[in-house]
Design an enzyme around this catalytic site. Structure first.
Site, PDB file in Angstrom:
ATOM      1  N   GLY A 195       0.770  -1.259  -0.074  1.00  0.00           N
ATOM      2  CA  GLY A 195       0.001   0.049  -0.053  1.00  0.00           C
ATOM      3  C   GLY A 195       0.966   1.307  -0.076  1.00  0.00           C
ATOM      4  CG  PHE A 196       3.160   4.296  -2.431  1.00  0.00           C
ATOM      5  CD1 PHE A 196       3.640   5.150  -1.168  1.00  0.00           C
ATOM      6  CD2 PHE A 196       3.746   4.515  -3.653  1.00  0.00           C
ATOM      7  CE1 PHE A 196       4.475   6.136  -1.462  1.00  0.00           C
ATOM      8  CE2 PHE A 196       4.757   5.313  -3.786  1.00  0.00           C
ATOM      9  CZ  PHE A 196       5.383   6.217  -2.728  1.00  0.00           C
ATOM     10  CE  LYS A 233      -9.484   2.619  11.814  1.00  0.00           C
ATOM     11  NZ  LYS A 233      -8.582   3.270  11.058  1.00  0.00           N
ATOM     12  N   GLY A 276     -12.381  17.298   4.098  1.00  0.00           N
ATOM     13  CA  GLY A 276     -11.366  15.848   4.042  1.00  0.00           C
ATOM     14  C   GLY A 276     -11.391  14.982   5.480  1.00  0.00           C
ATOM     15  CE  LYS A 290      -9.065   4.416  15.036  1.00  0.00           C
ATOM     16  NZ  LYS A 290      -9.265   6.035  14.913  1.00  0.00           N
TER      17      LYS A 290
HETATM   18  N1  NAP Z   1      -5.132   7.738   6.962  1.00  0.00           N
HETATM   19  C1  NAP Z   1      -4.838   7.793   8.186  1.00  0.00           C
HETATM   20  O1  NAP Z   1      -4.721   8.982   8.916  1.00  0.00           O
HETATM   21  C2  NAP Z   1      -4.889   6.510   9.209  1.00  0.00           C
HETATM   22  C3  NAP Z   1      -4.490   6.634  10.303  1.00  0.00           C
HETATM   23  C4  NAP Z   1      -4.300   5.552  11.162  1.00  0.00           C
HETATM   24  C5  NAP Z   1      -4.525   4.211  10.654  1.00  0.00           C
HETATM   25  N2  NAP Z   1      -4.573   4.128   9.234  1.00  0.00           N
HETATM   26  C6  NAP Z   1      -4.721   2.879   8.778  1.00  0.00           C
HETATM   27  O2  NAP Z   1      -3.694   2.766   7.782  1.00  0.00           O
HETATM   28  C7  NAP Z   1      -4.122   1.832   6.697  1.00  0.00           C
HETATM   29  C8  NAP Z   1      -3.974   2.616   5.217  1.00  0.00           C
HETATM   30  O3  NAP Z   1      -4.533   3.863   5.109  1.00  0.00           O
HETATM   31  P1  NAP Z   1      -4.596   5.025   4.222  1.00  0.00           P
HETATM   32  O4  NAP Z   1      -5.303   6.215   4.777  1.00  0.00           O
HETATM   33  O5  NAP Z   1      -3.078   4.933   3.789  1.00  0.00           O
HETATM   34  O6  NAP Z   1      -5.275   4.325   2.915  1.00  0.00           O
HETATM   35  P2  NAP Z   1      -5.415   4.612   1.416  1.00  0.00           P
HETATM   36  O7  NAP Z   1      -4.837   6.127   1.129  1.00  0.00           O
HETATM   37  O8  NAP Z   1      -6.641   4.224   0.745  1.00  0.00           O
HETATM   38  O9  NAP Z   1      -4.217   3.740   0.710  1.00  0.00           O
HETATM   39  C9  NAP Z   1      -4.325   2.538   0.482  1.00  0.00           C
HETATM   40  C10 NAP Z   1      -3.140   1.795  -0.431  1.00  0.00           C
HETATM   41  O10 NAP Z   1      -3.538   0.488  -0.536  1.00  0.00           O
HETATM   42  C11 NAP Z   1      -3.352   0.319  -2.044  1.00  0.00           C
HETATM   43  N3  NAP Z   1      -4.180  -1.042  -2.011  1.00  0.00           N
HETATM   44  C12 NAP Z   1      -5.341  -1.346  -1.286  1.00  0.00           C
HETATM   45  N4  NAP Z   1      -5.942  -2.588  -1.734  1.00  0.00           N
HETATM   46  C13 NAP Z   1      -4.767  -3.097  -2.591  1.00  0.00           C
HETATM   47  C14 NAP Z   1      -4.648  -4.539  -3.074  1.00  0.00           C
HETATM   48  N5  NAP Z   1      -5.551  -5.405  -3.038  1.00  0.00           N
HETATM   49  N6  NAP Z   1      -3.661  -4.597  -3.912  1.00  0.00           N
HETATM   50  C15 NAP Z   1      -2.656  -3.750  -4.019  1.00  0.00           C
HETATM   51  N7  NAP Z   1      -2.682  -2.352  -3.412  1.00  0.00           N
HETATM   52  C16 NAP Z   1      -3.920  -1.995  -2.800  1.00  0.00           C
HETATM   53  C17 NAP Z   1      -3.736   1.353  -2.660  1.00  0.00           C
HETATM   54  O11 NAP Z   1      -3.399   1.286  -3.911  1.00  0.00           O
HETATM   55  P3  NAP Z   1      -3.722   2.412  -5.121  1.00  0.00           P
HETATM   56  O12 NAP Z   1      -2.707   3.520  -4.593  1.00  0.00           O
HETATM   57  O13 NAP Z   1      -3.066   1.816  -6.247  1.00  0.00           O
HETATM   58  O14 NAP Z   1      -4.980   2.354  -5.053  1.00  0.00           O
HETATM   59  C18 NAP Z   1      -3.344   2.406  -1.813  1.00  0.00           C
HETATM   60  O15 NAP Z   1      -2.089   2.843  -2.108  1.00  0.00           O
HETATM   61  C19 NAP Z   1      -5.635   1.522   6.956  1.00  0.00           C
HETATM   62  O16 NAP Z   1      -5.815   0.386   7.630  1.00  0.00           O
HETATM   63  C20 NAP Z   1      -6.173   2.599   7.877  1.00  0.00           C
HETATM   64  O17 NAP Z   1      -7.118   2.185   8.727  1.00  0.00           O
HETATM   65  C21 NAP Z   1      -4.860   5.400   8.416  1.00  0.00           C
END
Ligand code: NAP
Ligand code: NAP
EC number: 1.1.1.3
Lengths: 440, 440
Positions: free
Chosen positions: A16-17, A110, A192, A210
């Site tokens: 994931g990125f 989570k 956002g 959580k």
């Molecule tokens: N955002 C926050 O502030 C935050 C805070 C605490 C915890 N988290 C946790 O951190 C995790 C990631 O969050 P995020 O906000 O970074 O999510 P995000 O922005 O939606 O990023 C998800 C990434 O995963 C890739 N991905 C998803 N499914 C995939 C698959 N089946 N195969 C390959 N790549 C896949 C996506 O690829 P593409 O880019 O190619 O679509 C994207 O790069 C989650 O579990 C979230 O609950 C997030």
């Protein structure tokens, strides 16, 4: 003498990125010097899994992106896998395979930890690897590690958190500007802070995941997402917030875990009236905080940004550094799952609280007596009753109860609803008064 | 597989059985079940050093008290020594001997860590033992470990704390009741919050020792007690607190560390005007809190009881459990001294801040102009100037400056003092405005 002294580099694969993944890349790059010094070894991000490797992305320069997860899971050079996909599938499966292949795993997920933590910990023990998840609760705030390592001398009796930034932002805005739920939700979406489908946040599900994780660690027993009784903020109105203010409270969505001994462990998420002087009461906007009560430490609180690219990456990379240190010392599982106790759950009906109840009633003599009797029939005694606004033939009544069992309050509410003079129960919200006896 | 799996019991020696020592005995006893589970081994307190072994003491039952330190330092069965004597001598010497004899050391002694930390860390490395000191700062609040282990992905730029409970209690009381310094000090002494000789607290020395320890860890460079610029609260008056309120601030004794890059590391303790909305501003009475700013995490805060028997014991026993885990894994020094950077200090004259200045002046035309000129001559520009109370022919003027170098402010103050119209500079207190540029 360190055992892995010849170790010079540790290779990492990232799944994931997106928001957090980008933060991890930035932190590893911008703080490389500090991180290498702390980890005692160079940390290299070797491969990153994405859905579309050709898409242009910020901070992708110099990185190897792949659409094939096996390039990471089967790469013997990779010792640490960071999972940042989100959701249960395929995140859960990828992490299990990574551990099976002897890789240490760090995640911010989570959903998986709250629902499939058991599988994860079992895999960790079985394959002798580390599994770290600091970022899954409270974003950047150190809380998982402090609970596991710094509060070990305590019997923790209570853990209470503002652990959902979206709802805290919304409630803060409602309190500040008197806006209503719908307009504040739109504003949060525009900024956002809330997603297009806000259900997971506003219904309290995110906070429930959580608190399941935190309560498991705090009370040394396994609490799953399903074990948490949940109520969101969708029914909170500007009037409730105004009454709260007048009574000396603020309205917060709290995630609460209590170890009530014989009575069981009580874990729930719901809005509460919190006294203004409580340390959590001044936690506003997107900030998060976790309040812990232990029988030695007394009260402690951990405050910070509960989400966001860099804060969350701060926690993810700290976990990676921790594993890098473990690898050099050749010690894993220093912080194994501590769910050794098998405590029973306290059903929500048996939990106790004081309640704020707002009713729309006929504006006529004898109404107060009828209402007081309905409460009294269920042994719900009232601390205060005030009749406030009038609307034509209607009036609003606000009652605050003494501490009672939830079941009693529900029974009283059912009776109130049947009273001819009561046209509507507008709100029932719990009131937190830490001084009061009967939290458990 | 754990290497020390056959390990069944670890024996502890404790030096001192006062406030904290008693807390340690209680915690080990009352939470024995939890502690054994967390440590993975039974922890047994074998011997306790006191000055008078015959004195009756609470919680002494079943303990072996001794007046002879060699009974602990020469006891080969004892693997962990807890030092709770206080003061430099003989605490420092006993700890060094303990490490030389291969024993791990846990201490709550800020004096020794702040002044002789280097000797302690060198001994730790030389003899391959652990040296833990969580309780030396912030009592029960986990802060040393989080800094060393959870914020590792950050470049920490600021650490700011309310880390002296006595002065925070006094300032809180002054703000709440309008009482003056002397009466509040007497009250604090009566309640046992201040000592008969309160100098170490009210002069800021205690806070200086603690911030020296915290800044060393946060900035990875050695800061000693002598490196901290210190000013206490003895000159803070009820009037200052009142003006602060009117301007939207609270008065707090802050310990501040800033890594200003090229300009050096700036470490100081002094009273400040802190904006009411700052997370530290609502930390009242004997509570402590440490606020950290890092380039990934953003802002974080750690809050709790900065002193007291049980809270402090919570930190001491957590350190002991941590060592017990290390012993079973046969790994020590996971958290070795991280003072690898050798950063220069920023002299206090070169530090920057905004200042609140309160003057008693002649109540006549032209005074404001004369004062503004004196400030202006040293390029100290003013954000606001208000003339307030009048006393016969005198008036009080309160000025708040923009951010300036401390040296410039001192020069301006020297000139102000020489002005015929100025009868007295009543207060000069720094104003913290995190939004403002120029903190460094
Ligand atoms: N955002 C926050 O502030 C935050 C805070 C605490 C915890 N988290 C946790 O951190 C995790 C990631 O969050 P995020 O906000 O970074 O999510 P995000 O922005 O939606 O990023 C998800 C990434 O995963 C890739 N991905 C998803 N499914 C995939 C698959 N089946 N195969 C390959 N790549 C896949 C996506 O690829 P593409 O880019 O190619 O679509 C994207 O790069 C989650 O579990 C979230 O609950 C997030
Ligand atoms: N109190 C707190 O809340 C707190 C909080 C954080 C850190 N600390 C730190 O914890 C340490 C202990 O504080 P405390 O409040 O527990 O001190 P305390 O109540 O004064 O206790 C000191 C103990 O050490 C013994 N002792 C002192 N010098 C000795 C000597 N030369 N030989 C043998 N025994 C000696 C005393 O013995 P007798 O009983 O026989 O006189 C007493 O039992 C200090 O470094 C302090 O800064 C304290």
């Amino acid at each position: 003498m360190m055992k892995g002294e010849e170790m010079k580099e540790i290779k990492i694969g990232m799944l994931g990125f997106g928001t957090v993944g980008t933060g991890v890349v930035r932190v590893l790059r911008e703080n490389e010097r500090e991180i290498t010094a702390k980890a005692g070894v160079k940390l290299t991000l070797k491969s990153v899994l994405v859905r579309d490797a050709k898409k242009e992305r910020p901070y992708m320069e110099g990185l190897h992106l792949t659409e094939n997860v096996d390039e990471i899971l089967n790469d013997e050079e990779i010792d640490i896998v960071i999972e940042l996909l989100g959701g249960i599938h395929p995140a859960r499966e990828y992490m299990l395979v990574a551990m099976e292949k002897g890789k240490n795993v760090v995640t911010a997920n989570k959903d998986v930890v709250a629902q499939f933590g058991k599988d994860m910990f079992e895999a960790m023990e079985k394959y002798g690897v580390d599994f770290h998840f600091e970022a899954s609760v409270g974003g950047g705030i150190p809380i998982v590690m402090p609970l596991k390592q710094c509060l070990t001398a305590n019997r923790v009796t209570e853990i209470m958190g503002i652990i959902n930034g979206t709802t805290n932002y919304m409630l803060s805005q409602m309190a500040e500007n008197g806006s209503d739920y719908d307009s504040v939700l739109k504003e949060a979406q525009a900024k956002g802070y809330a997603e297009a489908n806000p259900a997971a946040d506003v219904e309290g599900l995110d906070a429930a995941r959580k608190i399941a994780i935190l309560a498991s660690i705090a009370f040394n027993t396994r609490i799953r997402f399903e074990d948490v009784s949940v109520e969101g903020i969708t029914k909170v109105t500007p009037e409730d917030i105004e009454y709260a203010k007048a009574l000396g409270y603020v309205v917060k969505l709290l995630a609460i875990g209590r170890d009530c001994g014989e009575a069981g462990v009580d874990v729930r998420v719901h809005p509460v009236f919190l006294p203004k002087a409580h340390p959590l009461a001044s936690v506003n906007d997107v900030y998060n905080a976790i309040f812990v009560r232990g029988n030695a430490i007394g009260e402690a609180m951990f405050y910070g940004r509960g989400a966001g690219s860099l804060p969350t990456a701060s926690a993810v990379v700290a976990d990676v550094i921790d594993i890098a240190r473990d690898m050099q010392l050749d010690t894993f599982g220093r912080l194994h799952c501590t769910c050794y106790a098998h405590k029973s759950l306290c059903p929500v009906e048996e939990t106790k609280a004081s309640y704020y109840v707002r009713l729309l009633v006929d504006d006529e003599p004898g109404v107060l007596a009828a209402i007081a009797t309905a409460f009294g029939n269920h042994k719900v005694s009232l601390k205060s009753v005030i009749q406030t606004r009038r609307y034509k033939e209607r009036a609003e009544i606000v009652a605050v109860t003494h501490v009672v069992k939830h079941r009693k309050m529900q029974e009283a509410a059912a009776d109130l609803e049947k009273l001819a003079v009561v046209s509507e129960i507008r709100s029932i919200i719990r009131v937190e008064n830490p001084q009061e006896d009967g939290a458990c």
